[in-house]
Design an enzyme around this catalytic site. Sequence first.
Site, PDB file in Angstrom:
ATOM      1  N   ILE A  12      76.075 -14.839   4.821  1.00 52.56           N
ATOM      2  CA  ILE A  12      77.304 -15.317   5.474  1.00 52.56           C
ATOM      3  C   ILE A  12      77.288 -16.845   5.560  1.00 52.56           C
ATOM      4  O   ILE A  12      78.300 -17.514   5.324  1.00 52.56           O
ATOM      5  CB  ILE A  12      77.456 -14.728   6.902  1.00 52.56           C
ATOM      6  CG1 ILE A  12      77.134 -13.241   6.958  1.00 52.56           C
ATOM      7  CG2 ILE A  12      78.852 -15.029   7.451  1.00 52.56           C
ATOM      8  CD1 ILE A  12      78.111 -12.331   6.300  1.00 52.56           C
ATOM      9  N   PHE A  80      73.856 -18.852  12.765  1.00 46.08           N
ATOM     10  CA  PHE A  80      73.608 -17.617  12.017  1.00 46.08           C
ATOM     11  C   PHE A  80      72.149 -17.175  12.150  1.00 46.08           C
ATOM     12  O   PHE A  80      71.831 -16.018  11.939  1.00 46.08           O
ATOM     13  CB  PHE A  80      73.869 -17.830  10.514  1.00 46.08           C
ATOM     14  CG  PHE A  80      75.276 -18.164  10.140  1.00 46.08           C
ATOM     15  CD1 PHE A  80      75.634 -19.478   9.817  1.00 46.08           C
ATOM     16  CD2 PHE A  80      76.244 -17.185  10.084  1.00 46.08           C
ATOM     17  CE1 PHE A  80      76.937 -19.796   9.433  1.00 46.08           C
ATOM     18  CE2 PHE A  80      77.554 -17.492   9.711  1.00 46.08           C
ATOM     19  CZ  PHE A  80      77.892 -18.800   9.383  1.00 46.08           C
ATOM     20  N   SER A 124      78.338  -9.348  16.477  1.00 34.31           N
ATOM     21  CA  SER A 124      78.505  -8.140  15.661  1.00 34.31           C
ATOM     22  C   SER A 124      79.298  -7.077  16.417  1.00 34.31           C
ATOM     23  O   SER A 124      79.193  -6.969  17.637  1.00 34.31           O
ATOM     24  CB  SER A 124      77.118  -7.580  15.298  1.00 34.31           C
ATOM     25  OG  SER A 124      77.244  -6.265  14.769  1.00 34.31           O
ATOM     26  N   ALA A 125      80.055  -6.301  15.690  1.00 34.04           N
ATOM     27  CA  ALA A 125      80.822  -5.183  16.266  1.00 34.04           C
ATOM     28  C   ALA A 125      79.884  -4.167  16.904  1.00 34.04           C
ATOM     29  O   ALA A 125      80.322  -3.328  17.700  1.00 34.04           O
ATOM     30  CB  ALA A 125      81.655  -4.517  15.188  1.00 34.04           C
ATOM     31  N   TYR A 149      68.296  -5.021  17.554  1.00 35.59           N
ATOM     32  CA  TYR A 149      69.142  -6.026  16.884  1.00 35.59           C
ATOM     33  C   TYR A 149      70.455  -6.178  17.642  1.00 35.59           C
ATOM     34  O   TYR A 149      70.835  -7.275  18.037  1.00 35.59           O
ATOM     35  CB  TYR A 149      69.414  -5.594  15.437  1.00 35.59           C
ATOM     36  CG  TYR A 149      70.644  -6.224  14.835  1.00 35.59           C
ATOM     37  CD1 TYR A 149      71.849  -5.515  14.781  1.00 35.59           C
ATOM     38  CD2 TYR A 149      70.621  -7.515  14.336  1.00 35.59           C
ATOM     39  CE1 TYR A 149      72.989  -6.090  14.243  1.00 35.59           C
ATOM     40  CE2 TYR A 149      71.759  -8.093  13.788  1.00 35.59           C
ATOM     41  CZ  TYR A 149      72.941  -7.371  13.752  1.00 35.59           C
ATOM     42  OH  TYR A 149      74.082  -7.950  13.232  1.00 35.59           O
ATOM     43  N   LYS A 153      72.141  -9.351  20.117  1.00 34.72           N
ATOM     44  CA  LYS A 153      73.479  -9.950  19.957  1.00 34.72           C
ATOM     45  C   LYS A 153      74.196 -10.000  21.304  1.00 34.72           C
ATOM     46  O   LYS A 153      74.797 -11.013  21.684  1.00 34.72           O
ATOM     47  CB  LYS A 153      74.316  -9.134  18.959  1.00 34.72           C
ATOM     48  CG  LYS A 153      73.842  -9.209  17.517  1.00 34.72           C
ATOM     49  CD  LYS A 153      73.905 -10.616  16.968  1.00 34.72           C
ATOM     50  CE  LYS A 153      73.567 -10.668  15.482  1.00 34.72           C
ATOM     51  NZ  LYS A 153      73.529 -12.063  14.978  1.00 34.72           N
ATOM     52  N   ARG A 292      72.289   9.269   9.313  1.00 35.23           N
ATOM     53  CA  ARG A 292      71.298   8.233   9.631  1.00 35.23           C
ATOM     54  C   ARG A 292      71.340   8.036  11.149  1.00 35.23           C
ATOM     55  O   ARG A 292      72.431   7.853  11.722  1.00 35.23           O
ATOM     56  CB  ARG A 292      71.647   6.933   8.907  1.00 35.23           C
ATOM     57  CG  ARG A 292      70.698   5.791   9.097  1.00 35.23           C
ATOM     58  CD  ARG A 292      71.035   4.642   8.167  1.00 35.23           C
ATOM     59  NE  ARG A 292      72.363   4.070   8.482  1.00 35.23           N
ATOM     60  CZ  ARG A 292      72.837   2.974   7.883  1.00 35.23           C
ATOM     61  NH1 ARG A 292      72.130   2.370   6.931  1.00 35.23           N
ATOM     62  NH2 ARG A 292      74.019   2.493   8.218  1.00 35.23           N
ATOM     63  N   ASP A 295      74.091   5.960  13.553  1.00 34.11           N
ATOM     64  CA  ASP A 295      75.405   5.719  12.941  1.00 34.11           C
ATOM     65  C   ASP A 295      76.513   6.368  13.769  1.00 34.11           C
ATOM     66  O   ASP A 295      76.310   7.456  14.321  1.00 34.11           O
ATOM     67  CB  ASP A 295      75.448   6.296  11.526  1.00 34.11           C
ATOM     68  CG  ASP A 295      74.846   5.332  10.506  1.00 34.11           C
ATOM     69  OD1 ASP A 295      74.485   4.215  10.911  1.00 34.11           O
ATOM     70  OD2 ASP A 295      74.741   5.702   9.326  1.00 34.11           O
TER      71      ASP A 295
HETATM   72  C1  WQD Z   1      78.070   1.654   6.448  1.00 33.03           C
HETATM   73  C2  WQD Z   1      78.335   3.137   6.207  1.00 33.03           C
HETATM   74  C3  WQD Z   1      76.442   4.544   6.631  1.00 33.03           C
HETATM   75  C4  WQD Z   1      74.006   2.971   3.313  1.00 33.03           C
HETATM   76  C5  WQD Z   1      75.303  -2.425  10.040  1.00 33.03           C
HETATM   77  C6  WQD Z   1      75.010  -3.084  11.370  1.00 33.03           C
HETATM   78  C7  WQD Z   1      75.990  -4.206  11.600  1.00 33.03           C
HETATM   79  C8  WQD Z   1      75.878  -5.167  10.452  1.00 33.03           C
HETATM   80  C9  WQD Z   1      76.286  -4.441   9.172  1.00 33.03           C
HETATM   81  C10 WQD Z   1      74.208  -6.874  10.071  1.00 33.03           C
HETATM   82  C11 WQD Z   1      77.712   4.031   7.275  1.00 33.03           C
HETATM   83  C12 WQD Z   1      76.821   4.583   5.158  1.00 33.03           C
HETATM   84  C13 WQD Z   1      75.033   3.185   4.218  1.00 33.03           C
HETATM   85  C14 WQD Z   1      73.669   3.994   2.383  1.00 33.03           C
HETATM   86  C15 WQD Z   1      75.385   5.388   3.322  1.00 33.03           C
HETATM   87  N1  WQD Z   1      74.538  -5.653  10.396  1.00 33.03           N
HETATM   88  N2  WQD Z   1      75.703   4.361   4.218  1.00 33.03           N
HETATM   89  N3  WQD Z   1      74.372   5.164   2.419  1.00 33.03           N
HETATM   90  O1  WQD Z   1      75.613   0.578   9.712  1.00 33.03           O
HETATM   91  O2  WQD Z   1      78.125   0.106   9.696  1.00 33.03           O
HETATM   92  O3  WQD Z   1      76.546  -1.772  10.123  1.00 33.03           O
HETATM   93  O4  WQD Z   1      75.349  -3.362   8.980  1.00 33.03           O
HETATM   94  O5  WQD Z   1      74.849  -7.809   9.766  1.00 33.03           O
HETATM   95  O6  WQD Z   1      75.691  -4.867  12.804  1.00 33.03           O
HETATM   96  O7  WQD Z   1      75.175  -2.135  12.406  1.00 33.03           O
HETATM   97  O8  WQD Z   1      76.690  -0.785   7.846  1.00 33.03           O
HETATM   98  O9  WQD Z   1      76.516  -0.697   5.399  1.00 33.03           O
HETATM   99  O10 WQD Z   1      74.558   0.149   6.794  1.00 33.03           O
HETATM  100  O11 WQD Z   1      76.668   1.486   6.666  1.00 33.03           O
HETATM  101  O12 WQD Z   1      75.994   6.457   3.334  1.00 33.03           O
HETATM  102  O13 WQD Z   1      72.731   3.848   1.526  1.00 33.03           O
HETATM  103  O14 WQD Z   1      77.726   3.510   4.975  1.00 33.03           O
HETATM  104  O15 WQD Z   1      76.060   5.831   7.111  1.00 33.03           O
HETATM  105  O16 WQD Z   1      78.596   5.125   7.494  1.00 33.03           O
HETATM  106  P1  WQD Z   1      76.742  -0.349   9.398  1.00 33.03           P
HETATM  107  P2  WQD Z   1      76.040   0.014   6.622  1.00 33.03           P
END
Ligand code: WQD
Length: 338
Positions: A12, A80, A124-125, A149, A153, A292, A295
């Site tokens: 970012i 960052f 972060s959301a 983590y 935040k 996972r 999630d």
């Molecule tokens: C997105 C979707 C997974 C990988 C996290 C942190 C957030 C930020 C972004 C840092 C989910 C699915 C993922 C895979 C899958 N962190 N998935 N197979 O978990 O929404 O957010 O990363 O900057 O703070 O919480 O992002 O991309 O890991 O997952 O099915 O190999 O994709 O289950 O539904 P997430 P993600």
Amino acid sequence: MSILLTGGAGFIGSHTAVELINAGYDVVIVDNLSNSNEKVLNRIKTITGKYPKFYKIDVSVAEDLCKVFNENNITGVIHFAGFKCVPESTKIPLKYYRNNLDTTLSLLEVMNKYNCTAIVFSSSATVYGDKNPVPFKENMPVGGATNAYGRTKLMIEDILTDVAVASTDFSAVLLRYFNPIGAHPSGLIGEAPDGIPNNLMPYVTQTAVGVREFLTIYGTDYNTHDGTGVRDYIHVVDLARGHVAAIKYATEHTGVEAINLGTGNGSSVWDVVHAFEKANNIQIPVVIGKRRPGDIDECYASVDKAAKLLGWRAELTLEDMCKDSWNWQKKNPKGYED
Ligand code: WQD
């Protein structure tokens, strides 16, 4: 006058450096390169024509940070620097608390010493937890993060809020990112996670380029339109432009504001896979796996506050994100290690 980017050599940060330079700002990057690569600096120069001033330091070492403030007229900071791997944070929480809080406290003490009163924080959301209804709004209750983590935040948001209350000339904008993906359209900078990617898009692009054999979809029994997790994916260039608007706002106002950076649209894992396949004419081999831990079903942003306060909205589409992610990955199969 310069804007300091802590952790500015990262995914970012580097995209934000490009957009700040394009907007006419001078940029100073500090980074310990623990999760980034110095090659990105030359890439920023190739894109913008300007090589950003760089210091390889650890932000938690106040003496080194003072040198940066002594040598540059820093008028604002975008923070960052911090560890950001959710699963890793559950395994080594103390390292996450020590690093993410130490860097922030050291930065704030040095900013105070040099009377620098404007900060934009990479939040972060994840601070919304899993109890709020979507779309997540900034005035909703926060908390309930399921990992160290996310809790760092939230703690840093609270630290910045307390400082803003105590110092009437202080300004903090807390940017709550949703899911940043994509890459600069040049394909020169992009997302280069160390080791096996945790996040969806880098795993998809590494599968497409042959580094990974298949994508595992984590769960198809979520309460969503197709059973897979829904997230608000935002193009990293849109996100970077949101930071340019945020630092302008922070240097022109006082007080603290939490602001979502998202598109307001939710896309499922299948939506992303299918959009990627269509945009790039590539098939992604997929295996269905278990959920996972941690999630949530759905996460997407209310975007009205960013539009009202920053005059910013995301403009790029999921197709743009898929094309630009692939353009970066196919040009850099091993990230910056090539
Ligand atoms: C997105 C979707 C997974 C990988 C996290 C942190 C957030 C930020 C972004 C840092 C989910 C699915 C993922 C895979 C899958 N962190 N998935 N197979 O978990 O929404 O957010 O990363 O900057 O703070 O919480 O992002 O991309 O890991 O997952 O099915 O190999 O994709 O289950 O539904 P997430 P993600």
